[in-house]
Design a protein around this motif. Structure first.
Motif, mmCIF file in Angstrom:
data_model
loop_
_atom_site.group_PDB
_atom_site.id
_atom_site.type_symbol
_atom_site.label_atom_id
_atom_site.label_comp_id
_atom_site.label_asym_id
_atom_site.label_seq_id
_atom_site.Cartn_x
_atom_site.Cartn_y
_atom_site.Cartn_z
ATOM 1 N N LYS A 304 0.865 -1.169 0.000
ATOM 2 C CA LYS A 304 0.000 0.000 0.000
ATOM 3 C C LYS A 304 0.900 1.217 0.000
ATOM 4 N N ILE A 441 -2.792 9.837 2.524
ATOM 5 C CA ILE A 441 -4.028 10.601 2.314
ATOM 6 C C ILE A 441 -4.359 10.679 0.825
ATOM 7 N N SER A 443 -3.541 8.663 -1.467
ATOM 8 C CA SER A 443 -3.877 7.367 -2.058
ATOM 9 C C SER A 443 -5.346 7.036 -1.803
ATOM 10 N N LEU A 444 -5.915 7.624 -0.733
ATOM 11 C CA LEU A 444 -7.336 7.396 -0.467
ATOM 12 C C LEU A 444 -8.172 7.907 -1.632
ATOM 13 N N SER A 446 -7.115 7.902 -4.636
ATOM 14 C CA SER A 446 -6.367 7.297 -5.748
ATOM 15 C C SER A 446 -5.578 8.331 -6.541
ATOM 16 N N THR A 448 -2.167 8.776 -5.783
ATOM 17 C CA THR A 448 -0.830 8.519 -5.256
ATOM 18 C C THR A 448 0.253 9.165 -6.109
#
Lengths: 492, 231
Positions: A304, A441, A443-444, A446, A448
């Motif tokens: 992740k 944050i 990546s939540l 999407s 990243t």
């Protein structure tokens, strides 16, 4: 005449007190150079495959040509920032009947003979074979290699012209950054494509038998711009002025004599590490923690963004985490020596900066085997090293001025916590937590990639402003100096 | 050469040094005496910018020392073991110090030769780290390193303590020779009134941070000092 001057320059380097004695530093620099040469050759060979994977529908040679203009601009910027202006001690030659033109010519051509400037050929020649030859044929590959050489000439000459004419200051740096960022934005919003322009331009130049002449013409223009500058500004005083200004910079940033004192201090630091139990223990711990990635990388569960960023920074910065905060404390037992002998504050701070920089570079190199875990890891590690060099080295250096306890290095092991306080843990926040949270944050949502880009840009900005950041630390150090002196004198 | 004006140092409300004005001329050999806690070392540390003055300033050749680097190339100093690098051998230590001052190999050889008398063949080439040397030998190493750059100003804190009698006499002779030959400005503190009157042409007595005597050395100086301290 030219050869004579060059010989004098060489002799000056070889006979400077720093040359032979800094064997340790020279070996280190040599190893790093070898590493990069090898890396460039490997990348050169395999880039076509990588490009094909990224953009399968376009010919790799065209993809590369599309980015070439942008790459050349970035390198020009880097050269503008970091390439030292070549100088000559004019007084030693003034009373000889040597024509000005010859001296100027020497100044301009000298950097072109520096092998370091041709490092890019280690990449360009393998790529010419593996990437250019399939599209443009053997002749095209040959022309590509030559065009690379001419581009190096152009960049070297044009960067020194800009540096001489404008000087390195905030306004110019910002202009460069805005220009590069602007071109990136125009590309992104599909308003103007530098990529298309660059691809067409270089396809044409490499494809046609005499395209290289155009690049050579540009290099010559850069050369004559320099001549023009000197024709207008050459009188001994201004010559001396640049030379003098250069000398101050040389004290810290250039090789040979520039590495002089810093190299000596660095080898002292090495001896310090190897001759004390505690620091030696920390060295073993560092090597041990390099394997930390093996806990996370092989398992899909930990793939992740937040975890990956944490691990990437942790293992690429492990040297700094283990050593960085105490770099000034270690010198506690001989601090009065360092403060009263002929070592300027600037040299002392830069030595510590170079030490942290070397730690980052070595940690990064030692962790390259993790690249086998996939492209993702490569990207995370590259972002991490940029962030480490640009931000973390400075955070640590600044933070180190707050560790004012005398450390008893001779006793105890790596787990010895004597002299470790809560401040040593505060440093971890900007170091590890900020990038990890940022990535987590984003990546939540999407996004990243945006977070990675932001971190890389922050790191790059840190690198661009190295000099300014070091000056901030210098001021901070001078403020804390007396407290440090006093505390280091107190034995427990 | 060295000027101090309105120089004070206060620790926790107690004034440990208070010098309204003192001037040390070029080529002067300046002896500083006083009982423990008189402020001798504090004065030296202020000159070397190792502690911050509570007020006032020190100038060396008209340039302020505070947070500057220029004076460092003119001054050679040895106060205590903080001026040594204890994890090096003496050979490495001199080599390193020489590099910092840009000494050539020839300079270094000549320098080490001039120190042979003081070293008495106990220091060089023994492969021992400085931290494993005796206090006396550590002192010799520190004094030698202070002299290595051939400084214009030499500052030594109690150079004679911990030295054996032969070394004390040799050091005294060496300092007198340096003074005569190079016109070196010397600041030397000592508890030994005999030695300091033999080396210094001017003696300053400190008591609780205040200058109480400032004397040109003559035949009666030793007696005068002895009677001052015999309380």
């Amino acid at each position: 005449m030219f050869l004579q001057l060059l010989k004098h320059h060489w002799l000056k380097g070889v006979r400077s007190p720093g040359f032979h004695k800094n064997l340790l530093v020279n070996i280190f620099v040599g190893l790093v150079a070898l590493y990069f040469i090898a890396l460039f050759i490997v990348i050169g060979f395999f880039l076509p495959e990588i490009l094909e994977e990224i953009a399968p529908e376009i010919d790799p040679a065209h993809v590369f040509n599309g980015t070439l203009l942008f790459i050349a601009m970035v390198i020009l910027f880097a050269r503008f920032l970091f390439q030292p202006l070549s100088t000559i001690h004019i007084q030693s030659y003034q009373h000889f009947p040597i024509k000005r033109g010859k001296l100027i010519n020497y100044l301009l051509v000298k950097p072109l003979l520096n092998p370091i400037n041709y490092l890019s050929l280690c990449f360009a020649i393998p790529f010419a074979v593996s990437g250019m030859a399939p599209t443009f044929g053997a002749g095209g590959a040959f022309r590509f290699a030559w065009i690379t050489v001419f581009l190096v000439w152009f960049n070297t000459l044009f960067a020194s012209f800009l540096k001489r004419k404008l000087g390195v200051n905030i306004v110019v740096i910002l202009t460069f950054i805005v220009l590069l960022a602007g071109l990136g934005a125009l590309e992104y919003f599909k308003i103007f494509s530098l990529f298309t322009l660059s691809a067409q331009l270089f396809n044409l130049l490499i494809g046609s038998p005499f395209g290289w002449i155009a690049v050579l013409v540009f290099s010559s223009i850069a050369y004559f711009l320099n001549r023009w500058f000197f024709a207008r500004n050459y009188y001994p005083e201004s010559f001396e002025k640049t030379a003098k200004k250069e000398n101050i910079d040389k004290q810290s940033f250039s090789f040979m004599e520039r590495f002089g004192n810093i190299g000596d201090l660095l080898s002292l630091q090495m001896k310090l590490i190897l001759r004390h139990k505690r620091t030696k223990g920390a060295l073993y711990m560092t090597l041990f923690f390099l394997f930390y990635g093996l806990i996370f990388y092989p398992f899909e569960v930990y793939r992740k963004p937040g975890y990956l960023m944490f691990t990437a920074i942790f293992i690429t910065a492990i040297g700094m985490i283990m050593f960085g905060q105490w770099i000034i404390n270690w010198n506690g037992t001989h601090f009065d020596f360092l403060m009263t002998k002929k070592i300027s504050t600037r040299t002392y701070i830069r030595m510590n900066y170079f030490f942290l920089l070397s730690l980052s570079v070595v940690s990064f190199i030692l962790t390259t085997p993790y690249f086998f875990f996939g492209r993702e890891i490569v990207i995370y590690h590259l972002v991490a090293i940029l962030y480490n060099i640009g931000i973390n080295t400075h955070v640590y250096l600044f933070g180190a001025t707050y560790s004012a306890k005398r450390l008893e290095l001779a006793q105890g092991s790596a787990m010895n916590m004597q002299g470790v306080g809560y401040k040593n843990f505060i440093v971890i926040i900007p170091l590890l937590v900020v990038p990890m949270l940022l990535i987590g944050i984003f990546s939540l949502f999407s996004a990243t990639n945006i977070a990675l880009t932001v971190l890389a840009i922050i790191g790059l900005l840190g690198i661009v402003f190295t000099k300014q950041l070091l000056e901030v630390t210098e001021k901070q150090f001078l403020k804390r100096k007396y407290l440090l002196c006093e505390n280091f004198r107190m034995k427990e | 050469m060295i000027q101090a004006t309105n120089l004070t140092k206060v620790y926790g409300g107690i004034t440990v040094l208070d010098i309204p004005h003192i001037s040390i001329a070029n080529g002067e050999s300046f002896g500083l005496v006083g009982n423990n806690g008189a402020g001798k070392t504090t004065f030296f540390r202020l000159i070397l910018d190792l502690i911050a003055a509570s007020s006032g300033e020190v100038l060396i050749e008209g340039e302020k020392v505070v947070r500057r680097d220029e004076w460092k190339s003119k001054v050679g100093s040895f106060l205590d073991e903080g001026f040594l690098i204890d994890f090096l051998t003496p050979d490495e230590y001199f080599n390193f110090t020489g590099k910092i001052y840009g000494r050539s190999e020839g300079d270094m050889a000549a320098f080490l030769k001039s120190m042979q008398g003081l070293f008495n063949d106990e220091i060089m080439g023994k492969g021992k780290l400085i931290r494993d040397l005796s206090k006396g030998n550590q002192k010799k190493v520190g004094i030698a390193a202070a002299l290595l750059p051939d400084p214009q100003v030499l500052i030594l804190d109690e150079p004679f303590t911990a030295l054996d009698p032969t070394s004390q006499i040799r050091l005294k002779r060496m300092l007198n020779e340096l003074q005569a030959a190079r016109n070196m400005t010397m600041l030397i503190s000592s508890h030994d009134l005999n030695h300091v009157t033999e080396v210094c042409s001017r003696i300053v007595v400190l008591d609780k941070g205040v200058v109480v005597r400032d004397i040109e050395t003559n035949e009666d100086t030793l007696k005068e000092l002895e009677s001052y301290f015999a309380v």
